[in-house]
Structures are given as C-alpha cells and as structure tokens.
Design a protein around this motif. Structure first.
Motif, mmCIF file in Angstrom:
data_model
loop_
_atom_site.group_PDB
_atom_site.id
_atom_site.type_symbol
_atom_site.label_atom_id
_atom_site.label_comp_id
_atom_site.label_asym_id
_atom_site.label_seq_id
_atom_site.Cartn_x
_atom_site.Cartn_y
_atom_site.Cartn_z
ATOM 1 N N GLU A 1 -2.702 -8.255 7.175
ATOM 2 C CA GLU A 1 -2.565 -7.005 7.915
ATOM 3 C C GLU A 1 -1.073 -6.704 8.075
ATOM 4 O O GLU A 1 -0.310 -7.549 8.522
ATOM 5 N N TYR A 2 -0.706 -5.501 7.683
ATOM 6 C CA TYR A 2 0.682 -5.079 7.807
ATOM 7 C C TYR A 2 0.703 -3.558 7.772
ATOM 8 O O TYR A 2 -0.217 -2.925 7.290
ATOM 9 N N LYS A 3 1.760 -2.945 8.213
ATOM 10 C CA LYS A 3 1.839 -1.493 8.233
ATOM 11 C C LYS A 3 1.846 -0.900 6.838
ATOM 12 O O LYS A 3 1.389 0.209 6.629
ATOM 13 N N SER A 4 2.372 -1.625 5.843
ATOM 14 C CA SER A 4 2.428 -1.135 4.476
ATOM 15 C C SER A 4 2.186 -2.313 3.541
ATOM 16 O O SER A 4 2.745 -3.384 3.737
ATOM 17 N N LEU A 5 1.347 -2.114 2.518
ATOM 18 C CA LEU A 5 1.055 -3.176 1.570
ATOM 19 C C LEU A 5 1.008 -2.585 0.170
ATOM 20 O O LEU A 5 0.340 -1.581 -0.070
ATOM 21 N N VAL A 6 1.742 -3.191 -0.765
ATOM 22 C CA VAL A 6 1.747 -2.775 -2.158
ATOM 23 C C VAL A 6 1.474 -4.010 -3.004
ATOM 24 O O VAL A 6 2.132 -5.033 -2.841
ATOM 25 N N LEU A 7 0.475 -3.913 -3.905
ATOM 26 C CA LEU A 7 0.139 -5.000 -4.815
ATOM 27 C C LEU A 7 0.397 -4.522 -6.229
ATOM 28 O O LEU A 7 -0.051 -3.445 -6.610
ATOM 29 N N GLY A 8 1.098 -5.313 -7.028
ATOM 30 C CA GLY A 8 1.321 -4.902 -8.398
ATOM 31 C C GLY A 8 2.321 -5.777 -9.109
ATOM 32 O O GLY A 8 2.935 -6.663 -8.519
ATOM 33 N N ARG A 9 2.480 -5.497 -10.398
ATOM 34 C CA ARG A 9 3.412 -6.301 -11.203
ATOM 35 C C ARG A 9 4.840 -5.814 -11.070
ATOM 36 O O ARG A 9 5.781 -6.556 -11.292
ATOM 37 N N ASP A 10 5.024 -4.512 -10.751
ATOM 38 C CA ASP A 10 6.354 -3.952 -10.528
ATOM 39 C C ASP A 10 6.194 -2.618 -9.807
ATOM 40 O O ASP A 10 5.085 -2.206 -9.497
ATOM 41 N N ALA A 11 7.295 -1.930 -9.551
ATOM 42 C CA ALA A 11 7.246 -0.670 -8.807
ATOM 43 C C ALA A 11 6.590 0.464 -9.593
ATOM 44 O O ALA A 11 6.215 1.479 -9.022
ATOM 45 N N THR B 1 -1.202 3.274 0.910
ATOM 46 C CA THR B 1 -0.196 4.268 1.260
ATOM 47 C C THR B 1 -0.092 4.510 2.759
ATOM 48 O O THR B 1 0.989 4.488 3.330
ATOM 49 N N SER B 2 -1.200 4.806 3.383
ATOM 50 C CA SER B 2 -1.237 5.057 4.817
ATOM 51 C C SER B 2 -2.663 4.816 5.276
ATOM 52 O O SER B 2 -3.503 4.377 4.500
ATOM 53 N N ASP B 3 -2.954 5.111 6.514
ATOM 54 C CA ASP B 3 -4.312 4.904 7.010
ATOM 55 C C ASP B 3 -5.315 5.631 6.123
ATOM 56 O O ASP B 3 -5.182 6.827 5.856
ATOM 57 N N ASP C 1 2.114 8.104 -9.492
ATOM 58 C CA ASP C 1 0.856 8.002 -8.760
ATOM 59 C C ASP C 1 -0.203 8.754 -9.556
ATOM 60 O O ASP C 1 0.004 9.915 -9.920
ATOM 61 N N GLN C 2 -1.323 8.092 -9.861
ATOM 62 C CA GLN C 2 -2.348 8.685 -10.705
ATOM 63 C C GLN C 2 -3.622 9.047 -9.947
ATOM 64 O O GLN C 2 -4.145 10.139 -10.080
ATOM 65 N N ILE C 3 -4.143 8.101 -9.157
ATOM 66 C CA ILE C 3 -5.430 8.283 -8.473
ATOM 67 C C ILE C 3 -5.284 7.832 -7.035
ATOM 68 O O ILE C 3 -4.605 6.854 -6.747
ATOM 69 N N LYS C 4 -5.972 8.551 -6.117
ATOM 70 C CA LYS C 4 -5.994 8.095 -4.733
ATOM 71 C C LYS C 4 -7.448 8.043 -4.248
ATOM 72 O O LYS C 4 -8.287 8.858 -4.649
ATOM 73 N N LEU C 5 -7.714 7.056 -3.419
ATOM 74 C CA LEU C 5 -9.019 6.879 -2.814
ATOM 75 C C LEU C 5 -8.878 7.165 -1.336
ATOM 76 O O LEU C 5 -8.075 6.534 -0.643
ATOM 77 N N ILE C 6 -9.625 8.176 -0.883
ATOM 78 C CA ILE C 6 -9.648 8.507 0.534
ATOM 79 C C ILE C 6 -11.108 8.487 0.970
ATOM 80 O O ILE C 6 -12.003 8.329 0.139
#
Length: 102
Positions: A15-25, A32-34, A45-50
């Motif tokens: 749990e953290y305010k921001s989390l990014v998982l990946g091989r590079d930027a 991204t946010s709540d 940025d290609q796809i977002k899930l809301i």
C-alpha cells in the motif's frame, strides 16, 4: 502507515500513495490515482482501467486484436461505431431488421 509490505501465507500486500510496476519508464502498469490503472507501452499511456470501463487513453488509437491475432469470442450487449463495418463471414440477425437509423 503510509506504505507497508506484508507477507501472509504467500500473499503480498503493498500500500502506497503511488505504485508503478514495469521494466522501465516507457513500459509499465501505473496505479495512477484512486480507481485508475494505466498501461503504458513504447513511452505512451495506451489503456486505462476505471470502474466499469476499459478505455483507450487516446481516441481511435488502440486496436483490439489484429488481422493476424484475433479474439476468439466477444459477448457484447450493444455496438456503436462511427466508421465502416466489415464482415468476413456470415451475418446472422434475429429479432430485428437491419436498416438505416433515422
């Protein structure tokens, strides 16, 4: 606690305010946010899930499948298109006639 890591019976909770998982930027999954998860490839940025929707970030930019790799089945309640429709096989319609919307 602002951030924490737990290992309980093999599960990991982070749990953290921001989390990014990946091989590079340029290629990652960004919480991204709540209630928004963003998939990024090739530096964009290609796809977002809301809540309730899987959306392209940019209009008319992301394909679902390709001519060489297709999805097997699609179960859809309604389809709206702003472009042409091509059918490579048989079109079966039941219940309503096909016509031009007025």
């Amino acid at each position: 606690i602002a951030n924490k890591i737990e290992w309980l019976d093999g599960d990991i909770t982070y749990e953290y305010k921001s989390l990014v998982l990946g091989r590079d930027a340029d290629n990652d999954i960004d919480f991204t946010s709540d209630n928004i998860i963003t998939l990024r490839t090739a530096g964009a940025d290609q796809i977002k899930l809301i809540d309730g929707a899987l959306l392209p970030v940019t209009d008319s930019d992301v394909d679902l499948g390709s001519t060489g790799v297709r999805w097997k089945h699609a179960y859809i309640d309604a389809i709206t298109t702003t472009g042409d429709v091509s059918i490579g096989g048989t079109l079966s319609v039941s219940g309503n006639k096909i016509g031009r919307a007025s």
